[in-house]
Design a protein around this motif. Structure first.
Motif, PDB file in Angstrom:
ATOM      1  N   LEU A 146      11.035  13.958 -22.901  1.00 42.62           N
ATOM      2  CA  LEU A 146      11.089  12.816 -21.125  1.00 42.62           C
ATOM      3  C   LEU A 146      12.147  13.702 -20.266  1.00 42.62           C
ATOM      4  O   LEU A 146      12.712  14.168 -20.701  1.00 42.62           O
ATOM      5  CB  LEU A 146      11.676  11.980 -22.298  1.00 42.62           C
ATOM      6  CG  LEU A 146      12.250  10.717 -20.559  1.00 42.62           C
ATOM      7  CD1 LEU A 146      10.843  10.725 -20.041  1.00 42.62           C
ATOM      8  CD2 LEU A 146      13.558   9.616 -21.158  1.00 42.62           C
ATOM      9  N   GLY A 147      11.130  13.305 -18.985  1.00 42.63           N
ATOM     10  CA  GLY A 147      11.713  14.308 -17.854  1.00 42.63           C
ATOM     11  C   GLY A 147      12.167  13.647 -17.086  1.00 42.63           C
ATOM     12  O   GLY A 147      11.202  12.722 -16.756  1.00 42.63           O
ATOM     13  N   LEU A 148      13.827  13.695 -16.670  1.00 39.89           N
ATOM     14  CA  LEU A 148      13.453  12.825 -15.017  1.00 39.89           C
ATOM     15  C   LEU A 148      13.632  13.399 -14.109  1.00 39.89           C
ATOM     16  O   LEU A 148      14.518  14.410 -13.955  1.00 39.89           O
ATOM     17  CB  LEU A 148      14.670  11.643 -15.717  1.00 39.89           C
ATOM     18  CG  LEU A 148      14.543  10.287 -16.992  1.00 39.89           C
ATOM     19  CD1 LEU A 148      14.957  10.111 -17.260  1.00 39.89           C
ATOM     20  CD2 LEU A 148      12.687   9.803 -16.337  1.00 39.89           C
ATOM     21  N   HIS A 149      13.591  13.049 -12.441  1.00 38.39           N
ATOM     22  CA  HIS A 149      14.443  13.395 -11.655  1.00 38.39           C
ATOM     23  C   HIS A 149      14.835  12.261 -10.292  1.00 38.39           C
ATOM     24  O   HIS A 149      13.157  11.544 -10.857  1.00 38.39           O
ATOM     25  CB  HIS A 149      13.718  14.752 -11.103  1.00 38.39           C
ATOM     26  CG  HIS A 149      13.730  15.724 -11.784  1.00 38.39           C
ATOM     27  ND1 HIS A 149      12.926  16.122 -12.618  1.00 38.39           N
ATOM     28  CD2 HIS A 149      14.955  16.480 -11.237  1.00 38.39           C
ATOM     29  CE1 HIS A 149      13.451  17.501 -12.476  1.00 38.39           C
ATOM     30  NE2 HIS A 149      15.096  17.982 -12.374  1.00 38.39           N
ATOM     31  N   TRP A 192       9.088   5.529 -10.518  1.00 37.27           N
ATOM     32  CA  TRP A 192      10.048   4.538 -11.033  1.00 37.27           C
ATOM     33  C   TRP A 192      11.128   3.725 -10.031  1.00 37.27           C
ATOM     34  O   TRP A 192      12.164   4.637 -10.524  1.00 37.27           O
ATOM     35  CB  TRP A 192      10.016   4.376 -12.232  1.00 37.27           C
ATOM     36  CG  TRP A 192      10.573   2.772 -13.219  1.00 37.27           C
ATOM     37  CD1 TRP A 192       9.388   1.728 -12.982  1.00 37.27           C
ATOM     38  CD2 TRP A 192      10.991   2.850 -13.916  1.00 37.27           C
ATOM     39  NE1 TRP A 192      10.443   0.614 -13.928  1.00 37.27           N
ATOM     40  CE2 TRP A 192      10.939   1.053 -14.248  1.00 37.27           C
ATOM     41  CE3 TRP A 192      12.435   3.282 -14.333  1.00 37.27           C
ATOM     42  CZ2 TRP A 192      12.550   0.736 -15.233  1.00 37.27           C
ATOM     43  CZ3 TRP A 192      13.666   2.518 -15.160  1.00 37.27           C
ATOM     44  CH2 TRP A 192      13.343   1.304 -15.559  1.00 37.27           C
ATOM     45  N   GLY A 193      10.998   3.503  -9.222  1.00 39.21           N
ATOM     46  CA  GLY A 193      12.165   2.741  -8.513  1.00 39.21           C
ATOM     47  C   GLY A 193      13.102   4.489  -7.682  1.00 39.21           C
ATOM     48  O   GLY A 193      12.167   4.957  -7.160  1.00 39.21           O
ATOM     49  N   PRO A 194      14.196   4.957  -8.019  1.00 35.83           N
ATOM     50  CA  PRO A 194      15.022   5.857  -7.038  1.00 35.83           C
ATOM     51  C   PRO A 194      14.200   7.130  -8.855  1.00 35.83           C
ATOM     52  O   PRO A 194      14.928   7.904  -8.015  1.00 35.83           O
ATOM     53  CB  PRO A 194      16.194   5.401  -7.415  1.00 35.83           C
ATOM     54  CG  PRO A 194      16.284   4.450  -8.249  1.00 35.83           C
ATOM     55  CD  PRO A 194      15.031   3.480  -8.608  1.00 35.83           C
ATOM     56  N   PHE A 198       0.346  -1.333  -0.067  1.00 40.45           N
ATOM     57  CA  PHE A 198       0.308  -0.177   0.207  1.00 40.45           C
ATOM     58  C   PHE A 198       0.564   1.322  -0.170  1.00 40.45           C
ATOM     59  O   PHE A 198       0.440   2.031  -0.506  1.00 40.45           O
ATOM     60  CB  PHE A 198      -1.005   0.295   1.757  1.00 40.45           C
ATOM     61  CG  PHE A 198      -2.097  -0.385   1.428  1.00 40.45           C
ATOM     62  CD1 PHE A 198      -2.172  -1.562  -0.192  1.00 40.45           C
ATOM     63  CD2 PHE A 198      -3.645  -1.101   1.722  1.00 40.45           C
ATOM     64  CE1 PHE A 198      -3.733  -2.418  -0.006  1.00 40.45           C
ATOM     65  CE2 PHE A 198      -4.107  -1.745   1.898  1.00 40.45           C
ATOM     66  CZ  PHE A 198      -4.411  -2.951   1.386  1.00 40.45           C
ATOM     67  N   ASP A 199       2.452   1.189   0.939  1.00 40.73           N
ATOM     68  CA  ASP A 199       3.134   2.144   1.195  1.00 40.73           C
ATOM     69  C   ASP A 199       3.651   2.594  -0.289  1.00 40.73           C
ATOM     70  O   ASP A 199       3.286   3.978  -0.606  1.00 40.73           O
ATOM     71  CB  ASP A 199       3.733   2.226   1.936  1.00 40.73           C
ATOM     72  CG  ASP A 199       3.950   2.387   3.317  1.00 40.73           C
ATOM     73  OD1 ASP A 199       3.128   3.512   3.629  1.00 40.73           O
ATOM     74  OD2 ASP A 199       3.974   1.063   3.970  1.00 40.73           O
ATOM     75  N   LYS A 200       3.885   1.711  -1.269  1.00 38.47           N
ATOM     76  CA  LYS A 200       4.090   1.820  -2.725  1.00 38.47           C
ATOM     77  C   LYS A 200       2.968   3.103  -3.595  1.00 38.47           C
ATOM     78  O   LYS A 200       2.975   3.993  -4.737  1.00 38.47           O
ATOM     79  CB  LYS A 200       4.391   0.891  -3.789  1.00 38.47           C
ATOM     80  CG  LYS A 200       5.020   1.441  -5.045  1.00 38.47           C
ATOM     81  CD  LYS A 200       5.653   0.421  -5.571  1.00 38.47           C
ATOM     82  CE  LYS A 200       6.081   0.015  -6.900  1.00 38.47           C
ATOM     83  NZ  LYS A 200       6.844  -1.201  -8.065  1.00 38.47           N
ATOM     84  N   LEU A 201       1.400   2.295  -3.675  1.00 40.65           N
ATOM     85  CA  LEU A 201       0.821   2.813  -3.879  1.00 40.65           C
ATOM     86  C   LEU A 201       0.079   4.391  -3.462  1.00 40.65           C
ATOM     87  O   LEU A 201      -0.054   5.657  -4.316  1.00 40.65           O
ATOM     88  CB  LEU A 201      -0.577   1.861  -3.834  1.00 40.65           C
ATOM     89  CG  LEU A 201      -0.762   0.472  -4.605  1.00 40.65           C
ATOM     90  CD1 LEU A 201      -1.801   0.193  -3.857  1.00 40.65           C
ATOM     91  CD2 LEU A 201      -0.463   0.814  -5.864  1.00 40.65           C
TER      92      LEU A 201
END
Length: 815
Positions: A459-462, A436-438, A419-422
Motif C-alpha cells: 500500500l502506498g499513500l500520498h 480519495w479525498g486529500p 465532472f471536475d472530480k471525474l
C-alpha cells in the motif's frame, strides 16, 4: 476663354462623366452549404460573377463578392459538387446557397500522356516550402480563438415524424434539438522564435460541465498548425506530407480546377491520394496552390486509412500577411466510431467539430529567449474565470442560442455529477495515483512481482492538493512472499517555486534494491511502462536501509534542462553468500554489509519538450529530439558512515523518430563507468530478461540469462524499428505491425578478484542479439498483444543453437 482653361475644363467634365457612367458595385454576402446531410458549410468554394471577378468562401463557408448593379447570377464551382448558377436575391441581406454533391472517387485511376501537370505545380510548391513555412520565420506572435463542439450524428432522427418515434428516440431528439454534448472554448497567445522556441499561454478557457481548465490543451494536439513539415501530425499520428520531397513518387495528384484570386494570381486546385499499390501512412484530400510564391492557400486532408476507430478531417486556410503566407483558420472534424450510443435499434456516433481563428498576427515581433517561460503551454491562473466582456472581444461570432443552451444544460449536469472530480480522477490515474479525498493511493505500490521478492502486496499513500498545494507527505508498506520480508518508507516534499518545478524532497526507506541496477533521478516519478517488464526477472537484490535529500529545479536560461542535486546514505546487505574484499583477502576483510554516502548531481535534457503546465501539474507530450539523462555520483568515505571512495557516471539517450515510408525507429543508448573499488551492489548488472517463452521487455536483452554479466564500465545499444503495417497491406481493420530488433552491449570489469561467491561473465567481446516482434495481432485499443523471437549470436552464442533462441509475447499499452 483661355484655350488651356477650356482644355482642362473639358478634361474634368469628361472625367466626371466617366465616373458617373461606371457600373455601380454592390456587395453580396452569404454562406454556401452542402445540400445533403446536416447542411454543413463548404469551405473554399469558387464564386465568379458575370463580369469575371470573384471570391472564395472562407473556412466557415462565408463569402463576400462585389457584383455590378443589375447582375443576376453567381457561378459556383467546387470539386466533388455539381456546378451551380445561382440567381441573386437582392431582397435578402444574406444569400444562403446549397450545392449538390456528385459522385467523386479519389481512388479512380487517371492516366495522363507525358508529364502530369499537377506534378509540376507540386514540385514548385516543394521547392518553395521553406520560403512559405511559417516556422522558418525568425519569429512570430499571434492570438487564437479555439472552439470545439461535440455532438451526435442524429441526421436520421431529424427526418422522422416525432409521432412514429419511440420514447428513447424522442428523448434523444429533444436533447439534441436544443444543445450539444460538449462545448470548449479557449483563447491563446502564442509566441515563436526560431529554431523551435515556442510557448502558448492560455488566457481564457471555458469548458461545459467543468470549472477546472485542465482540458484546455486538447485542441492544440489535434492537428499541426502548419502544413509544411515532412510529417503532418493528426491526433498523435504522423502522416507523410504530400508536399514533402519525393512525394510525387508516392502520391497521385490531379489538377481538378484553376481559378484566380482577387489579386489576379492563379489558384490551382489539386486532389491528392496515395498511389495504388503503395503502402504508407498517407493522406487524401485537396490542395489549393497559389501561384504567388507557389504557396498553400487552402488545404483539406484526412488519413487515407484508419484503424483507430477515429475519423479525422482537417481544413486549413492561409492568408498573405506582411509578405508571407500564414495560417488564419483551422477546422477539425472528428468522428468517434468507438464512442457510439444506442437509441432504439440504431447506433449514433459522437462527432467533434473544432474551429481555430488566428488573428493579431505579427511576423516581426521583438522577442528574446528570456520572454519564454519554463513550459510550452501554460494556463493562466484566472483562465477559467474570464467574464463575458473578455470573450466578446475574442469570439469571431457571438454564441448561438444552441451554444448558450449547451453551456447551461451541461454545466448544470456537471455540477450535479461533479465532472471536475471525474476529471481529477482521470488525471491522477494518468500519473499512477487514485484520489480519495486529500489522499492519493499509489498504484505502483499495490502489487508487483520479481524473482527475489516473489509476489508482493503493498500500500502506498500520498497527500494531494486538497491537503496542500505546496507540501506533500507520503509513505508505503509492503510484503514480499518469497523474500518473506516487509518493506516500508516515508517521504515528504515541498514545492518552492511551481513554474520552475523547484522542490525539495526527503526519503527514508527499508527496501531491497537491485544489485548492479541503474536508476535516474526522475524514474520514481514514472508510471508503469512496458520497459519495466524486465523487473519481473530480477533475482539478485540487496536489502537496503537508506535516506536521501534532493533538490530538483529548472533554470529559465536553460529551460530544456531539469536538474537534481542530492545527498544519499545507504546501508546494503550482501546477496546470499556474496562478500567483498578491498585488498588482500583476510578473515577480517570479508565485507557483507556495505555503507555508502553519495553526493548526486544529475540532469535530464529534453530539447523543446512539449510540456503542458496545468493547475494539477505537468503533462508531457515528448520531444522531437533525443532526450538525454546524466547522473554523476561521488562516493564519500568517512562521511555519514560512508566506506567507499568512487566516482560513477551514468548516461542514457533515447530517441524515436519517423522515417518516411519506412515506419519509426526507436533508439536507446546507455552507458556507465565506475572508477574505484566497490562491490557489485553498485556496479552494473546487464539488464537481462531471458526465459524460453515469456513476456517481451523492450530495452533489455531477451536472450541473456539473469545475472550472467557484470561490469564496472559498459555501453549498450537497443534498436527497434517499427515498420507499422507498411510491409504488408492487410485489408480491413487487421493491421499488425512488424518490428525488427537488435541489441548490442560491450563491457569490462576491473578488480574481479575482490568479488567473491558470485558467478558471472564479462562483456569484452561484445554481446549481440537480433529478432523481430509482431504487434497488434490482437488490438484492443487500450493495449495490444503480439509475438516475437530473439536470437543470440556472436562470441557469447551457445554451440547448441536452440539455446540461443527466446520466444516472446509482446504487450504494449495504447496510451
Amino acid at each position: 476663354m483661355h484655350p488651356s482653361f477650356l482644355k482642362y475644363f473639358l478634361l474634368a467634365l469628361f472625367s466626371l462623366f466617366s465616373v458617373v457612367m461606371l457600373p455601380q458595385n454592390i456587395t453580396v454576402s452569404g454562406v454556401v452549404k452542402d445540400k445533403s446531410g446536416k447542411k454543413e458549410p463548404l469551405a473554399f468554394v469558387n464564386i465568379l460573377t458575370e463580369y469575371g471577378n470573384g471570391a472564395t468562401t472562407d473556412i466557415d463557408g462565408k463569402f463576400q463578392v462585389q457584383v455590378v448593379k443589375g447582375s443576376c447570377c453567381l457561378h459556383l464551382s467546387y470539386v466533388g459538387y455539381e456546378p451551380l448558377v445561382y440567381e441573386i436575391d437582392f431582397s435578402k441581406e444574406k444569400q444562403i446557397i446549397y450545392l449538390t454533391p456528385k459522385i467523386f472517387d479519389l481512388t479512380e485511376v487517371e492516366i495522363f500522356p507525358g508529364i502530369n501537370p499537377a506534378d509540376r505545380i507540386i514540385n514548385n510548391t516543394i521547392k518553395n516550402r521553406d520560403l512559405n513555412n511559417p516556422e522558418k520565420l525568425p519569429a512570430f506572435t499571434y492570438t487564437s480563438y479555439d472552439k470545439m463542439v461535440i455532438t451526435a450524428n442524429i441526421d436520421s432522427l431529424t427526418v422522422l415524424d416525432t409521432m412514429i418515434m419511440d420514447s428513447s428516440q424522442r428523448e434523444a431528439y429533444k436533447f439534441f434539438e436544443k444543445q450539444d454534448f460538449f462545448l470548449l472554448e479557449t483563447v491563446t497567445e502564442r509566441k515563436y522564435m526560431s529554431p523551435g522556441l515556442n510557448q502558448e499561454n492560455v488566457l481564457a478557457t471555458r469548458v461545459s460541465g467543468f470549472k477546472d481548465p485542465m482540458m484546455a490543451f486538447m485542441i492544440s494536439q489535434v492537428q499541426s498548425t502548419s502544413f509544411y513539415d515532412d510529417f503532418i501530425r493528426i491526433l498523435g499520428s504522423n502522416y507523410i506530407n504530400p508536399i514533402s520531397r519525393g512525394s510525387t513518387k508516392k502520391y497521385f495528384f490531379t489538377l481538378e480546377d484553376t481559378t484566380y484570386s482577387p489579386t489576379g494570381d492563379s489558384v490551382f486546385i489539386i486532389s491528392f491520394r496515395p498511389m495504388k499499390n503503395t503502402n504508407f501512412e498517407g493522406l487524401k484530400g485537396f490542395l489549393y496552390i497559389n501561384s504567388n510564391r507557389w504557396a498553400i492557400q487552402n488545404v483539406k486532408a484526412e488519413p487515407q486509412n484508419d484503424t483507430s476507430g477515429i475519423i479525422i478531417k482537417i481544413q486549413q486556410a492561409y492568408s498573405f500577411i506582411q509578405d508571407h503566407w500564414f495560417p488564419t483558420h483551422l477546422n477539425t472534424d472528428i468522428t468517434f466510431l468507438n464512442a457510439a450510443f444506442n437509441v432504439g435499434d440504431t447506433s449514433y456516433y459522437l462527432i467533434g467539430k473544432g474551429k481555430s481563428y488566428i488573428k493579431d498576427i505579427n511576423l516581426n515581433p521583438d522577442l528574446k529567449k528570456s520572454d519564454f517561460g519554463f513550459h510550452e503551454v501554460e494556463i493562466e491562473s484566472d483562465a477559467a474565470k474570464k467574464k463575458g466582456e473578455f470573450w466578446r472581444e475574442y469570439r469571431v461570432d457571438s454564441l448561438t442560442i444552441r451554444e448558450k443552451e449547451t453551456y447551461r444544460v451541461i454545466d448544470s449536469i456537471g455540477n450535479e455529477a461533479n465532472f471536475d472530480k471525474l476529471a481529477n480522477t482521470f488525471q491522477t490515474l494518468v500519473t499512477g495515483r487514485i484520489p480519495w479525498g486529500p489522499i492519493d493511493f499509489d498504484m505502483n505500490r499495490f502489487a508487483h512481482y520479481n524473482n527475489y521478492e516473489g509476489f508482493y502486496l503493498g500500500l502506498g499513500l500520498h497527500t494531494n492538493d486538497r491537503f496542500s498545494k505546496k507540501v506533500k507527505l507520503g509513505g508505503f508498506w509492503g510484503y514480499g512472499f518469497k523474500s518473506e520480508a516487509a518493506t516500508y518508507g516515508l517521504d515528504a516534499s515541498v514545492v518552492i517555486h511551481k513554474p520552475s518545478e523547484s522542490s525539495v524532497r526527503i526519503d527514508a526507506y527499508n527496501n531491497p534494491i537491485e544489485t548492479g541496477g541503474t536508476q535516474f533521478f526522475d524514474d520514481k516519478d514514472q508510471i508503469w511502462r512496458p520497459d519495466d517488464f524486465y523487473k519481473f526477472f530480477i533475482s539478485m537484490m540487496n536489502p537496503t536501509i537508506g535516506g536521501e535529500l534532493s533538490f530538483t529545479f529548472k533554470l529559465k536560461p536553460l529551460r530544456d534542462f531539469k536538474w537534481n542535486i542530492g545527498l544519499r546514505a545507504q546501508q546494503k546487505d550482501a546477496y546470499e553468500s556474496f562478500y567483498f574484499t578491498n585488498g588482500p583477502e583476510t578473515a577480517d576483510n570479508q565485507q557483507t554489509t556495505f555503507n555508502f554516502t553519495d553526493l548526486l548531481v544529475g540532469f535530464k535534457f529534453s530539447f523543446r519538450e512539449k510540456v503542458f503546465q496545468t493547475t494539477k501539474g505537468e503533462i508531457s507530450f515528448g520531444s522531437k529530439f533525443p532526450v538525454i539523462w546524466f547522473n554523476y555520483t561521488y562516493g564519500i568515505s568517512g562521511f555519514l558512515n560512508g566506506e567507499f571512495n568512487y566516482n560513477r557516471f551514468d548516461l542514457k539517450i533515447e530517441d524515436k523518430f519517423p522515417i518516411k515510408y519506412l515506419g519509426e525507429l526507436s533508439v536507446r543508448l546507455t552507458g556507465g563507468l565506475v572508477l574505484g573499488d566497490v562491490p557489485v551492489t553498485n556496479l552494473y548488472n546487464s539488464r537481462a530478461s531471458y526465459r524460453v517463452f515469456t513476456v517481451y521487455a523492450p530495452n533489455s536483452f531477451g536472450t541473456m540469462r539473469i545475472n550472467e554479466f557484470f561490469s564496472n564500465r559498459y555501453a549498450a545499444l537497443f534498436l527497434s524499428h517499427n515498420f507499422k503495417n507498411l510491409l504488408i497491406n492487410f485489408k480491413g481493420k487487421f493491421k499488425p505491425e512488424f518490428l525488427l530488433l537488435t541489441n548490442i552491449t560491450f563491457g569490462s570489469m576491473d578488480n574481479q578478484q575482490n568479488q567473491h561467491n558470485i558467478d558471472y561473465n564479462t562483456l569484452e567481446k561484445g554481446y549481440y542479439e537480433s529478432g523481430f516482434a509482431i504487434r497488434k495481432l490482437l488490438n484492443l485499443q487500450i493495449y495490444d498483444l503480439g509475438v516475437g523471437i530473439l536470437y543470440r549470436y556472436g562470441p557469447y552464442g551457445f554451440e547448441n543453437v536452440s539455446f540461443n533462441f527466446a520466444y516472446k509475447i509482446s504487450l504494449y499499452y495504447g496510451f
